[in-house]
Design an enzyme around this catalytic site. Structure first.
Site, mmCIF file in Angstrom:
data_model
loop_
_atom_site.group_PDB
_atom_site.id
_atom_site.type_symbol
_atom_site.label_atom_id
_atom_site.label_comp_id
_atom_site.label_asym_id
_atom_site.label_seq_id
_atom_site.Cartn_x
_atom_site.Cartn_y
_atom_site.Cartn_z
ATOM 1 N N CYS A 643 0.850 -1.185 0.000
ATOM 2 C CA CYS A 643 0.000 0.000 0.000
ATOM 3 C C CYS A 643 0.886 1.234 0.000
ATOM 4 O O CYS A 643 1.925 1.262 0.655
ATOM 5 C CB CYS A 643 -0.923 0.008 1.217
ATOM 6 S SG CYS A 643 -2.134 -1.323 1.191
ATOM 7 N N HIS A 694 -10.872 1.220 -3.871
ATOM 8 C CA HIS A 694 -11.613 1.576 -2.667
ATOM 9 C C HIS A 694 -12.883 2.354 -2.991
ATOM 10 O O HIS A 694 -13.675 2.646 -2.100
ATOM 11 C CB HIS A 694 -10.730 2.399 -1.727
ATOM 12 C CG HIS A 694 -9.495 1.673 -1.291
ATOM 13 N ND1 HIS A 694 -8.268 1.876 -1.905
ATOM 14 C CD2 HIS A 694 -9.290 0.724 -0.354
ATOM 15 C CE1 HIS A 694 -7.368 1.085 -1.323
ATOM 16 N NE2 HIS A 694 -7.960 0.389 -0.394
#
Length: 761
Positions: A643, A694
Site C-alpha cells: 500500500c 476503494h
C-alpha cells in the site's frame, strides 16, 4: 487521599458486533434512509458513552465518534471540500461527506493513507481548492447530546491544527504559517462556543508532536497554543500526544495548556520526564495502559510506573489514561464465549482497558491497598498464560540457519522467468482477491456453523474459483488469481491455519471506512501445521493454460496486522512467521505454482515514528521477507504488493526485498509516487495501481491509459505491469468486471503502440 482523575482518549465506533458497519452499508446500498442511519449510529454512540460512565471514567471523550474517519470529519467541519465534490448541489451534506471518501462515478475519491504507524486509514485533506470556513461545530453537538441524553459532562475531542494541517496536502504554494493563520480563527470559534456551552475540558489531539518537527513547526505550535490561551482563557485544554514519546519534549510540555498528555507505553517518556522534569503549573495526563494491544496489563507493574511518575509530578496533577484512543482494539472480551479461560483472562479489549484505567486511578489516589485484589488477579492471569503449554519459551531461532539470498541475482533470473512464463509486454493481472458476494459470506457462515459439510463447502469454493477463472480468461488478463473466496481476511485466514495464533469471534477493529478487520492474536510460538493455500491454487491452475499466482500474506504484514504477544521480542515473532511461510512457499512451488505473490502492504506502516529506529526495523523486515522467499528456484517469480504511503522513505528497502515484481497502491496519488521513480532507479519489475479499488466508480479506458502513459515516461516499458490498486474483495461483481475490461483494453492499446515503436526503431 488525593482524587486522581481517570480519562479515556477515544472509544471504538463500530459497536460490539459491527452494528455501525452494517448501518453504513445499508445506507450506501439504499436500504435505509439518512435519518435511519443517523438514528442507528446514535444508538451505538450512546451505548459506548453509557459504558464509559458506568465504568467510572471521569473524563469521557465526546466527538471522537465518526461515520467514516475523524480526519475527514475535521475537513468537512472546516469546509475543506475539494471542488470536484462541490459541483452537485443535489447532494445532502452527508452524501458529500461520503462522496469525498468513496468517490462518485465522475469524481475520484480523496487520497487515503495510514494513520501514523497503525492499520487505521484516514482521508487526506486537500487544502488547495477552497478557503476554510466553519460549517458545523461537531464537538459541540456531541457534547450537548451526551449531556442531554446521559447526563455526561463530556470532554470534546478535536484533531489539533498542527496535526490536521501537516497531514494534509495541497498547500505547497503557501507557507505553513499562512495556512495555520487560515484555520486558527476557526478553531478559536469552535473552542469559544464549547466554553460558552459550559465545557470544562477539551482534548486536542496532536499526535504529530511525537514525530520529528521542524523549527517552523514548533514555532507555529507555540503560536497556536499561545493564541488559544490568550483568546479563550479559563478552559482546560489537554494537548494530547500518543504513539510515541515526543522529540521536542521541553517545548511541547511548556506549551500553554492546562494539561499535556504523554504516552508512557511506547517510547521513552519516563526517561524524558526524569531528565527534564515537568512544569509545576500543569497536569500530566499519563498514558499507562496500552491502547493498541490486547493483552491485560500487569497492574503491579503499571502501578509502579505511576509511582515513578508520581515521584516527579505531584499525584494530584496526574490523570490516568490509556496511551492512545481505544479505536485500535476490539470492544469487549465479554463476547468471546469460546476462548480457553487461560487465554481469555489474559486479554483486555476496550471495555476491559477502561476497567484497568479506573482501577489504577482509584489505587493511585486512595492507596495501593485499595486495589490489591485486582492487582493480584492481573498478575495471576498473565503468569497463568506465560507458564502454560501455549508458551514454550523456546530459545532457538527457527530462522538462524536458513539462507536469505536467491540463487541468482535478479538480472540473471528474470531472463529465465521471461523465457518460461512467456508473458506479453505490459502484462495485466489483479492483486489477488476478487469480489466476495453476500452469497460467498453466507456459505462460509453455514459451513462454520456446521450446516453444510466440508465437502459441500469445498465444492462451492471451487465453483466460485472456476467461475472467476472463466471471467478472467474472457476479460483477457494475462496472469490470473484464484480469488481467495475461502478467505475472510488476508491475515485472519493465516491466523486460523498457523499454530500459535487464535482468531476471536467479535474482535473487530476499523481499518478504513466500514471496512473492519479481525486481527488474529499471536499468543504462543508460531509453527507450521500443514499447507494452507496449495489446494485452491492448484485447483485454479488446472483450469487454465495461463499462469495463476499463488497468494500469501507476508511475514511483516501478518505481524503488523495481528495483536502480538508481548512477552518476547516482536522481531523474534517475525522470524517465526517468516520461517513457516517459507515452508508454504516451497509447497506451492513443488505443486507447480510458478508465480507466488507474498503481500506486504503493512511494511511502510510498521516503520517506527522515530527515524533513529528505522534502520533496525527495515533490516529485520527485509530479512524476514527474504527468509520466506529465498529458497525458490530461479524460474519461480516472486511478487509482492504494498500500500502506498511515503514510498520514498523505504525505497532502498523495497529494492532490498529482492522481489521480482512489486505492485503498489497508488492511483489516488499516482503522480506523487511516480516522482519517486524519477529521483531513484528501480531495477526490478513493477506495477503501479492504475485505478482505485476503494471506490465503487468504474474508471474509463482513457483514464487508465493516462495513468499508464504517465508512468511509462519514467519506468521502462519492459519492467511495467498493469494492475488495479489493491485486492477487489470489497467490490461488486459488475463494477469489477467493467473496470477490468477497461484496464485490459487500455493495456492492449498501449501495448500495440509500444510494439510499433519498438519495431520502427
Amino acid at each position: 487521599m488525593a482524587k486522581v482523575f481517570s480519562s479515556n482518549l477515544g472509544y471504538p465506533r463500530i459497536g460490539e458486533q459491527r452494528e455501525w458497519k452494517r448501518a453504513l452499508e445499508k445506507f450506501w446500498s439504499g436500504k435505509i434512509s439518512e435519518k435511519e442511519l443517523l438514528e442507528e449510529t446514535k444508538a451505538i454512540r450512546l451505548e459506548g458513552l453509557r459504558k464509559q460512565k458506568e465504568k467510572g471514567i471521569d473524563l469521557i471523550p465526546v466527538g471522537d465518534f465518526s461515520l467514516y474517519d475523524h480526519v475527514l470529519d475535521t475537513s468537512v467541519t472546516f469546509g475543506v471540500i475539494p471542488k470536484r465534490f462541490q459541483e452537485d448541489d443535489t447532494r445532502t451534506q452527508l452524501e458529500t461527506y461520503f462522496a469525498i471518501a468513496r468517490g462518485t462515478h465522475d469524481a475520484v475519491a480523496s487520497e487515503m493513507t495510514k494513520w501514523f504507524n497503525t492499520n487505521y486509514h484516514y482521508i487526506v485533506p486537500e487544502f488547495n481548492e477552497s478557503k476554510p470556513s466553519l460549517k458545523e461545530n461537531r464537538p459541540l453537538s456531541f457534547y450537548k447530546e451526551a449531556k442531554e441524553e446521559l447526563g455526561i459532562e463530556g470532554k470534546p475531542v478535536l484533531l489539533g491544527p498542527i496535526t490536521f494541517i501537516k497531514l494534509g496536502k495541497g498547500y505547497e504554494d503557501k507557507e505553513f504559517p499562512s495556512i495555520v493563520q487560515e484555520f486558527l480563527p476557526l478553531y478559536i470559534q469552535v473552542i469559544k462556543e464549547l466554553k460558552e456551552a459550559g465545557v470544562k475540558w477539551i482534548q486536542i489531539d496532536e499526535p504529530i508532536f511525537s514525530t520529528a518537527l521542524t523549527q517552523e513547526d514548533l514555532e507555529q505550535a507555540e503560536y497556536v497554543y499561545e493564541t488559544f490561551a490568550k483568546e479563550i482563557p479559563e478552559i482546560n485544554i489537554i494537548i494530547q500526544t500518543y504513539f510515541e514519546s515526543v522529540d521536542s519534549y521541553e517545548t511541547i510540555v511548556n506549551l500553554p495548556a492546562t494539561a499535556i498528555g504523554l504516552d508512557f507505553v511506547h517510547g521513552n517518556s519516563l526517561d524524558l520526564l526524569s531528565k527534564h522534569g515537568f512544569p509545576k503549573d500543569k497536569i500530566l495526563a499519563a498514558g499507562v495502559i496500552d491502547g493498541r494491544n490486547v493483552w491485560r496489563q500487569n497492574l503491579n507493574h503499571q502501578f509502579g510506573l505511576l509511582e515513578s511518575i508520581g515521584n516527579i509530578v505531584d499525584k494530584e496533577r496526574i490523570i490516568v489514561q490509556a496511551s492512545s484512543s481505544l479505536i485500535h482494539v476490539p470492544v469487549t472480551t465479554e463476547s468471546e464465549k469460546t476462548l480457553d479461560p487461560v487465554i481469555k483472562d489474559a486479554l483486555s479489549f476496550a471495555d476491559e482497558k477502561l476497567d484497568e484505567i479506573a482501577l489504577l486511578a482509584k489505587g493511585f489516589g486512595s492507596g495501593k491497598e485499595a486495589i490489591l485484589l485486582e492487582i493480584e488477579e492481573s498478575v495471576n492471569a498473565i503468569e497463568a498464560l506465560n507458564h502454560s503449554d501455549y508458551r514454550k519459551q523456546t530459545d532457538a531461532n527457527p530462522a538462524g540457519s536458513l539462507n536469505t539470498d536467491r540463487k541468482l541475482p535478479f538480472k540473471e533470473r528474470i531472463s529465465i522467468q521471461k523465457e518460461q512464463l512467456q508473458l506479453p509486454l505490459l502484462p495485466t493481472t489483479t492483486i489477488g482477491s476478487l469480489p466476495q458476494t453476500a452469497e460467498v459470506r453466507r456459505e462460509r457462515l453455514k459451513w462454520r456453523k456446521g450446516d453444510i459439510t466440508d465437502q459441500t463447502y469445498e465444492e462451492y469454493i471451487q465453483s466460485e474459483i472456476k467461475k472467476w477463472i472463466d471471467i478472467q480468461e474472457e476479460i483477457g488478463l494475462d496472469v490470473l488469481v484464484h480469488g481467495e473466496f475461502e478467505r475472510t481476511d488476508m491475515v485472519e485466514y493465516f491466523g486460523e491455519k498457523l499454530d500459535g495464533f487464535l482468531v476471536t469471534k467479535f474482535g473487530w477493529v476499523q481499518s478504513y471506512g466500514s471496512r473492519c478487520v479481525r486481527p488474529p492474536v499471536i499468543f504462543g510460538d508460531v509453527s507450521f501445521d500443514k499447507p494452507m493455500t496449495v489446494k485452491e491454487s492448484v485447483y485454479a491452475q488446472k483450469l487454465t493454460e495461463k499462469k495463476v499466482k499463488g497468494m500469501l500474506t507476508g511475514p511483516v504484514t501478518i505481524l503488523n496486522w495481528s495483536f502480538v504477544r508481548d512477552d518476547i521480542s516482536r522481531f523474534d515473532v517475525l522470524d517465526q512467521i517468516a520461517a513457516v511461510l517459507r515452508l508454504e512457499i516451497e509447497e506451492l512451488e513443488k505443486n507447480g505454482i510458478k508465480i507466488i505473490q507474498v503481500d506486504e502492504p503493512a511494511l511502510r506502516e510498521g516503520l517506527p515514528l522515530k527515524v533513529e529506529k528505522w534502520n533496525q526495523y527495515l533490516q529485520r523486515a527485509v530479512n524476514a521477507f527474504k527468509l520466506a522467499t529465498a529458497s525458490v528456484q530461479n524460474s519461480t517469480q516472486i511478487h509482492t504488493h504494498m500500500c502506498y504511503s511515503d514510498f520514498q522513505d523505504i525505497f532502498e528497502a523495497i529494492s532490498a526485498l529482492d522481489a521480482d515484481v512489486i505492485s503498489i497502491e497508488t492511483s489516488r496519488s499516482h503522480g506523487e509516487l511516480i516522482s519517486t521513480f524519477e529521483e531513484n532507479t528501480y531495477d526490478k519489475e513493477i506495477g503501479l495501481g492504475v485505478y482505485d479499488i476503494h471506490s465503487p466508480r468504474v474508471p474509463s479506458k482513457e483514464e487508465i491509459k493516462a495513468n499508464v502513459n504517465r508512468a511509462l515516461q519514467t519506468i521502462p516499458v519492459s519492467q511495467y505491469w498493469i494492475n488495479p490498486d489493491c485486492g477487489l474483495k470489497t467490490r461488486q461483481e459488475a463494477e469489477t468486471i467493467a473496470a477490468l475490461k477497461n484496464m485490459v483494453a487500455a493495456a492492449k492499446e498501449i501495448r500495440e503502440v509500444q510494439l510499433i515503436g519498438v519495431q520502427s526503431k
